[in-house]
Motif scaffolding. Structure first.
Motif, PDB file in Angstrom:
ATOM      1  N   GLY A   1       0.854  -1.182   0.000  1.00 44.44           N
ATOM      2  CA  GLY A   1       0.000   0.000   0.000  1.00 44.44           C
ATOM      3  C   GLY A   1       0.893   1.236   0.000  1.00 44.44           C
ATOM      4  N   MET A   2       0.302   2.361   0.404  1.00 42.64           N
ATOM      5  CA  MET A   2       1.053   3.618   0.438  1.00 42.64           C
ATOM      6  C   MET A   2       2.395   3.455   1.163  1.00 42.64           C
ATOM      7  N   ALA A   3       2.396   2.768   2.328  1.00 44.43           N
ATOM      8  CA  ALA A   3       3.601   2.678   3.154  1.00 44.43           C
ATOM      9  C   ALA A   3       4.610   1.683   2.571  1.00 44.43           C
ATOM     10  N   GLY A   4       4.110   0.612   1.964  1.00 45.13           N
ATOM     11  CA  GLY A   4       5.008  -0.379   1.351  1.00 45.13           C
ATOM     12  C   GLY A   4       5.687   0.195   0.122  1.00 45.13           C
TER      13      GLY A   4
ATOM     14  N   TYR B   1       6.214  -8.206  -0.059  1.00 46.48           N
ATOM     15  CA  TYR B   1       5.188  -9.246  -0.151  1.00 46.48           C
ATOM     16  C   TYR B   1       3.814  -8.606  -0.075  1.00 46.48           C
ATOM     17  N   GLU B   2       2.986  -8.882  -1.044  1.00 51.41           N
ATOM     18  CA  GLU B   2       1.635  -8.310  -1.079  1.00 51.41           C
ATOM     19  C   GLU B   2       0.649  -9.444  -1.347  1.00 51.41           C
ATOM     20  N   LYS B   3      -0.331  -9.566  -0.454  1.00 53.82           N
ATOM     21  CA  LYS B   3      -1.253 -10.698  -0.597  1.00 53.82           C
ATOM     22  C   LYS B   3      -2.228 -10.526  -1.765  1.00 53.82           C
TER      23      LYS B   3
ATOM     24  N   GLY C   1      -3.209  -1.052  -1.596  1.00 53.32           N
ATOM     25  CA  GLY C   1      -3.811  -1.121  -0.254  1.00 53.32           C
ATOM     26  C   GLY C   1      -5.217  -0.544  -0.205  1.00 53.32           C
ATOM     27  N   THR C   2      -5.408   0.390   0.728  1.00 53.69           N
ATOM     28  CA  THR C   2      -6.697   1.064   0.930  1.00 53.69           C
ATOM     29  C   THR C   2      -7.354   1.486  -0.379  1.00 53.69           C
ATOM     30  N   TRP C   3      -6.529   2.024  -1.281  1.00 51.91           N
ATOM     31  CA  TRP C   3      -7.073   2.643  -2.504  1.00 51.91           C
ATOM     32  C   TRP C   3      -7.338   1.617  -3.586  1.00 51.91           C
TER      33      TRP C   3
ATOM     34  N   CYS D   1     -10.186  11.370  -0.676  1.00 48.30           N
ATOM     35  CA  CYS D   1      -9.405  11.567   0.545  1.00 48.30           C
ATOM     36  C   CYS D   1     -10.062  12.690   1.346  1.00 48.30           C
ATOM     37  N   ASP D   2      -9.811  12.714   2.643  1.00 46.87           N
ATOM     38  CA  ASP D   2     -10.390  13.799   3.435  1.00 46.87           C
ATOM     39  C   ASP D   2      -9.316  14.708   4.019  1.00 46.87           C
ATOM     40  N   VAL D   3      -8.100  14.559   3.528  1.00 45.95           N
ATOM     41  CA  VAL D   3      -7.122  15.641   3.683  1.00 45.95           C
ATOM     42  C   VAL D   3      -6.812  16.086   2.250  1.00 45.95           C
TER      43      VAL D   3
ATOM     44  N   LEU E   1      -1.692  17.614   0.037  1.00 46.49           N
ATOM     45  CA  LEU E   1      -1.016  17.186   1.261  1.00 46.49           C
ATOM     46  C   LEU E   1      -0.943  15.659   1.287  1.00 46.49           C
ATOM     47  N   TYR E   2      -2.008  15.010   0.805  1.00 45.53           N
ATOM     48  CA  TYR E   2      -2.008  13.545   0.767  1.00 45.53           C
ATOM     49  C   TYR E   2      -1.231  13.087  -0.469  1.00 45.53           C
ATOM     50  N   SER E   3       0.043  13.424  -0.519  1.00 46.18           N
ATOM     51  CA  SER E   3       0.966  13.079  -1.602  1.00 46.18           C
ATOM     52  C   SER E   3       2.320  12.859  -0.950  1.00 46.18           C
TER      53      SER E   3
ATOM     54  N   GLU F   1       0.697 -13.907   0.586  1.00 50.06           N
ATOM     55  CA  GLU F   1       0.322 -13.458   1.937  1.00 50.06           C
ATOM     56  C   GLU F   1       1.313 -13.988   2.961  1.00 50.06           C
ATOM     57  N   VAL F   2       1.926 -13.105   3.696  1.00 51.15           N
ATOM     58  CA  VAL F   2       2.842 -13.552   4.745  1.00 51.15           C
ATOM     59  C   VAL F   2       2.001 -14.082   5.906  1.00 51.15           C
ATOM     60  N   THR F   3       2.258 -15.307   6.299  1.00 54.36           N
ATOM     61  CA  THR F   3       1.473 -15.915   7.380  1.00 54.36           C
ATOM     62  C   THR F   3       2.273 -15.992   8.675  1.00 54.36           C
TER      63      THR F   3
ATOM     64  N   SER G   1      -2.491  13.752   7.129  1.00 53.27           N
ATOM     65  CA  SER G   1      -1.984  12.841   6.103  1.00 53.27           C
ATOM     66  C   SER G   1      -1.140  11.721   6.697  1.00 53.27           C
ATOM     67  N   LEU G   2      -1.610  10.509   6.513  1.00 53.28           N
ATOM     68  CA  LEU G   2      -0.818   9.369   6.975  1.00 53.28           C
ATOM     69  C   LEU G   2       0.433   9.181   6.118  1.00 53.28           C
ATOM     70  N   ILE G   3       0.455   9.854   4.978  1.00 51.07           N
ATOM     71  CA  ILE G   3       1.670   9.766   4.151  1.00 51.07           C
ATOM     72  C   ILE G   3       2.815  10.480   4.862  1.00 51.07           C
TER      73      ILE G   3
HETATM   74  C1  LIG Z   1     -11.989   4.777   3.050  1.00 50.41           C
HETATM   75  C2  LIG Z   1     -10.689   5.291   3.565  1.00 50.41           C
HETATM   76  C3  LIG Z   1     -10.319   6.609   3.348  1.00 50.41           C
HETATM   77  C4  LIG Z   1      -9.113   7.086   3.836  1.00 50.41           C
HETATM   78  N1  LIG Z   1      -8.782   8.396   3.628  1.00 50.41           N
HETATM   79  C5  LIG Z   1      -7.614   8.870   4.100  1.00 50.41           C
HETATM   80  C6  LIG Z   1      -7.224  10.227   3.912  1.00 50.41           C
HETATM   81  O1  LIG Z   1      -7.943  11.010   3.319  1.00 50.41           O
HETATM   82  N2  LIG Z   1      -6.051  10.641   4.435  1.00 50.41           N
HETATM   83  C7  LIG Z   1      -5.235   9.798   5.117  1.00 50.41           C
HETATM   84  O2  LIG Z   1      -4.183  10.210   5.556  1.00 50.41           O
HETATM   85  N3  LIG Z   1      -5.567   8.510   5.303  1.00 50.41           N
HETATM   86  C8  LIG Z   1      -6.721   8.033   4.823  1.00 50.41           C
HETATM   87  N4  LIG Z   1      -7.063   6.732   5.039  1.00 50.41           N
HETATM   88  C9  LIG Z   1      -6.134   5.851   5.751  1.00 50.41           C
HETATM   89  C10 LIG Z   1      -5.328   5.021   4.718  1.00 50.41           C
HETATM   90  O3  LIG Z   1      -5.498   3.702   5.060  1.00 50.41           O
HETATM   91  C11 LIG Z   1      -3.884   5.461   4.719  1.00 50.41           C
HETATM   92  O4  LIG Z   1      -3.767   6.806   4.310  1.00 50.41           O
HETATM   93  C12 LIG Z   1      -2.966   4.661   3.793  1.00 50.41           C
HETATM   94  O5  LIG Z   1      -3.554   4.362   2.578  1.00 50.41           O
HETATM   95  C13 LIG Z   1      -2.472   3.442   4.511  1.00 50.41           C
HETATM   96  O6  LIG Z   1      -1.476   2.874   3.749  1.00 50.41           O
HETATM   97  P1  LIG Z   1      -0.724   1.598   4.283  1.00 50.41           P
HETATM   98  O7  LIG Z   1       0.229   1.205   3.214  1.00 50.41           O
HETATM   99  O8  LIG Z   1      -0.190   1.870   5.635  1.00 50.41           O
HETATM  100  O9  LIG Z   1      -1.863   0.504   4.474  1.00 50.41           O
HETATM  101  P2  LIG Z   1      -2.867  -0.121   3.431  1.00 50.41           P
HETATM  102  O10 LIG Z   1      -3.214   0.834   2.382  1.00 50.41           O
HETATM  103  O11 LIG Z   1      -3.955  -0.740   4.219  1.00 50.41           O
HETATM  104  O12 LIG Z   1      -1.996  -1.262   2.743  1.00 50.41           O
HETATM  105  C14 LIG Z   1      -1.617  -2.411   3.436  1.00 50.41           C
HETATM  106  C15 LIG Z   1      -1.276  -3.474   2.419  1.00 50.41           C
HETATM  107  O13 LIG Z   1      -0.731  -4.592   3.094  1.00 50.41           O
HETATM  108  C16 LIG Z   1      -1.263  -5.767   2.526  1.00 50.41           C
HETATM  109  N5  LIG Z   1      -1.161  -6.806   3.543  1.00 50.41           N
HETATM  110  C17 LIG Z   1      -1.726  -6.813   4.773  1.00 50.41           C
HETATM  111  N6  LIG Z   1      -1.397  -7.939   5.444  1.00 50.41           N
HETATM  112  C18 LIG Z   1      -0.595  -8.648   4.613  1.00 50.41           C
HETATM  113  C19 LIG Z   1       0.072  -9.914   4.737  1.00 50.41           C
HETATM  114  N7  LIG Z   1      -0.012 -10.660   5.851  1.00 50.41           N
HETATM  115  N8  LIG Z   1       0.823 -10.357   3.700  1.00 50.41           N
HETATM  116  C20 LIG Z   1       0.924  -9.602   2.562  1.00 50.41           C
HETATM  117  N9  LIG Z   1       0.309  -8.422   2.385  1.00 50.41           N
HETATM  118  C21 LIG Z   1      -0.438  -7.944   3.405  1.00 50.41           C
HETATM  119  C22 LIG Z   1      -2.685  -5.400   2.162  1.00 50.41           C
HETATM  120  O14 LIG Z   1      -3.235  -6.258   1.196  1.00 50.41           O
HETATM  121  C23 LIG Z   1      -2.495  -3.972   1.662  1.00 50.41           C
HETATM  122  O15 LIG Z   1      -2.256  -3.923   0.276  1.00 50.41           O
HETATM  123  C24 LIG Z   1      -8.264   6.224   4.562  1.00 50.41           C
HETATM  124  C25 LIG Z   1      -8.641   4.910   4.790  1.00 50.41           C
HETATM  125  C26 LIG Z   1      -9.842   4.443   4.302  1.00 50.41           C
HETATM  126  C27 LIG Z   1     -10.221   3.019   4.568  1.00 50.41           C
END
Ligand SMILES: Cc1cc2nc3c(=O)[nH]c(=O)nc-3n(C[C@H](O)[C@H](O)[C@H](O)COP(=O)(O)OP(=O)(O)OC[C@H]3O[C@@H](n4cnc5c(N)ncnc54)[C@H](O)[C@@H]3O)c2cc1C
Length: 478
Positions: free
Chosen positions: A9-12, A30-32, A38-40, A50-52, A56-58, A99-101, A388-390
């Motif tokens: 997702g965004m963080a990976g 590793y991505e399942k 991820g979220t998007w 997005c709600d920021v 900023l959410y970049s 998927e990492v188990t 912004s969680l980014i």
């Molecule tokens: C509807 C919605 C709207 C949002 N709007 C905003 C916003 O406006 N601003 C903001 O800052 N944040 C927002 N968020 C929070 C959002 O989740 C984060 O901004 C950001 O996208 C999180 O990224 P991430 O990579 O940490 O997690 P995620 O995006 O959740 O990605 C995690 C990834 O890990 C993978 N994964 C998980 N477990 C495993 C495993 N065991 N093995 C392999 N892969 C795995 C998942 O499949 C997924 O692809 C929103 C969230 C939601 C649900």
């Protein structure tokens, strides 16, 4: 050094780009799922944005002049992450459908197992598995008996026609508000099942004009300035919520109250939509159109308790059956699951489930004592309010990379937060939470099993300062 990143997702994606830049190219993400995002990737419901603000959410290193709106739609955000990953050439590091188990620390390295039977051995694990990832399903009698289509908002079924249909939405969080704003004019009838009314912060969502986009393209420094101005403005919000007596929180309350008073005409509906707790106690909802939509003749707010779901619809405590074709569960996520159900076993043979009983705890939301070289992005108790969680993930990654540098330089082979530092910080955090607006009388996903906010309770500036340089005395190094 070999590393594993869990989640694309965004963080990976961020981790992959930064590791690659640092020359640490021996890693796998590793991505399942079958693609990144991820979220998007998972959330595709109508009205998702997005709600920021988008600027900023970049990522700070991948600002773009092309955002269509102040709060751009979900598909565009997904496209952004996809493009940034491609342009930085990091998709090559990603293994999809993996998927990492389990992760087990043995012999000084992490043994990684995936559901497909793949094995990897790495020095460092970065868990980027998300916060709002595991859908929470409501426990309602008869839910399985519903005769129409029923799905969670994060599993939107695009094969189901909603135009001209009777749609019910359970939940009143940001997602439900966005769906209502978008679909009301398309459906025959919309029923919003409301357990808790929400404060709604009015917020216009204008499109960027071609001239504005052209000026961003010509003068990239305008983008940088906009990004830092927005970060500063959101810092004010972040500071407001951690001090329930601040003048800034009063301004937010006033704006939400005026929005309700001025824009909901029917006094009876206004009372039903009036929350009984303070604004921003729950995650603050912003919307340009919710009150408009919910006042349309085909929309209805139902506040009676849901008794059960029947094949024809939802039966409420007043005996009424609300007949529906489609039922959407906008009931949120299990926000404290983090990377579970993965089985993670640390140095002493202790599992993460054991370490996290009764609840998740981590040093600065990044490291868990006795789980060496295992780092989290957006882990427990971090800043997850309305900003912004980014930015949060970028700051965390910079911090983690300093710890990784120590291993890389041979200063230590194993590093994790010390139990003392973790407990001390957690005690301080719990105390600081008493001043926040999150404990002023509402139920929310911020609160843990004791009713204490499981989030960062200090001004955002403190987070930035903490992330600048690890206090090595708070770490156990071997
Ligand atoms: C509807 C919605 C709207 C949002 N709007 C905003 C916003 O406006 N601003 C903001 O800052 N944040 C927002 N968020 C929070 C959002 O989740 C984060 O901004 C950001 O996208 C999180 O990224 P991430 O990579 O940490 O997690 P995620 O995006 O959740 O990605 C995690 C990834 O890990 C993978 N994964 C998980 N477990 C495993 C495993 N065991 N093995 C392999 N892969 C795995 C998942 O499949 C997924 O692809 C929103 C969230 C939601 C649900």
């Amino acid at each position: 050094m070999r590393l594993a990143v869990i989640g694309a997702g965004m963080a990976g994606i961020l981790s992959a780009i930064k590791l690659d830049e640092a020359g640490l190219t021996d890693f796998t993400v590793y991505e399942k799922a079958d693609r990144l995002g991820g979220t998007w990737r998972e959330n595709t419901y109508p009205g998702l944005a997005c709600d920021v603000p988008s600027h900023l959410y970049s990522y700070s290193f991948a600002l773009t002049p092309e955002w269509s709106h102040r709060f751009s739609p979900g598909a565009e955000i997904y496209g952004y992450f996809e493009r940034v990953a491609r342009e930085h050439d990091v998709v090559k590091y990603m293994r999809f459908g993996e998927e990492v188990t389990a992760c087990e620390f043995t012999g000084g390295r992490w043994q990684i197992e995936t559901a497909s039977g793949h094995h990897d051995e790495v020095d460092v694990v970065i868990a980027a598995t998300g916060v709002l990832h595991h859908p929470r399903y409501p426990d309602i009698e008869g839910l399985d008996s519903f005769g129409g289509a029923c799905f969670h908002s994060a599993r939107w079924d695009h094969g189901v026609e909603i135009d001209g249909k009777r749609i019910g939405i359970i939940g009143t969080g940001s997602t439900a508000v966005q769906i209502v704003g978008e679909v009301t004019e398309r459906v025959r009838h919309l029923t919003l099942f409301q357990r808790t009314a929400q404060w709604i912060m009015p917020q216009e969502n204008p499109a960027y004009t071609d001239e504005e986009k052209a000026s961003f393209r010509e003068e990239p420094r305008h983008l940088t300035t906009l990004h830092s101005n927005l970060a500063e403005a959101f810092g004010i919000f972040a500071n407001a919520v951690v001090d329930s007596s601040s003048p800034e929180i009063k301004m937010i309350e006033d704006a939400c109250l005026a929005n309700l008073e001025d824009n909901v005409r029917d006094p009876e509906l206004r009372e039903r939509l009036r929350p009984t707790y303070r604004a921003a106690c729950k995650r603050l909802i912003i919307s340009p159109n919710f009150y408009d939509a919910i006042q349309q003749p085909n929309a209805e707010v139902v506040t009676e308790h849901i008794e059960r779901v029947e094949p024809a619809g939802v039966r409420t405590s007043d005996g009424r059956l609300h007949e529906l074709d489609v039922l959407v569960l906008a009931t949120g996520f299990k926000a404290n699951a983090f990377m579970r159900p993965m089985r993670i076993t640390g140095r002493s043979g202790r599992t993460l489930d054991e370490a996290w009983t009764p609840r998740p705890i981590a040093y600065l939301s990044i490291s868990v004592p006795d789980f060496p070289n295992f780092f989290m992005l957006n882990g427990p108790n971090g800043p997850v309010g309305n900003f912004s969680l980014i930015e949060v993930a970028e700051l965390q990654f910079a911090y983690i990379s300093r710890l990784i540098d120590r291993i890389r330089a041979g200063d230590c082979r194993e590093i994790s937060a010390s139990a003392d530092a973790t407990e001390t910080l957690e005690a301080e955090r719990t105390k600081a939470a008493e001043k926040t607006v999150w404990v002023t009388g509402c139920k929310s996903w911020y609160l843990d099993d004791r009713g204490i906010p499981a989030v960062w309770p200090w001004p955002f500036e403190r987070f930035r300062t903490e992330m600048r340089e690890p206090k090595l005395e708070h770490f156990e190094q071997r």
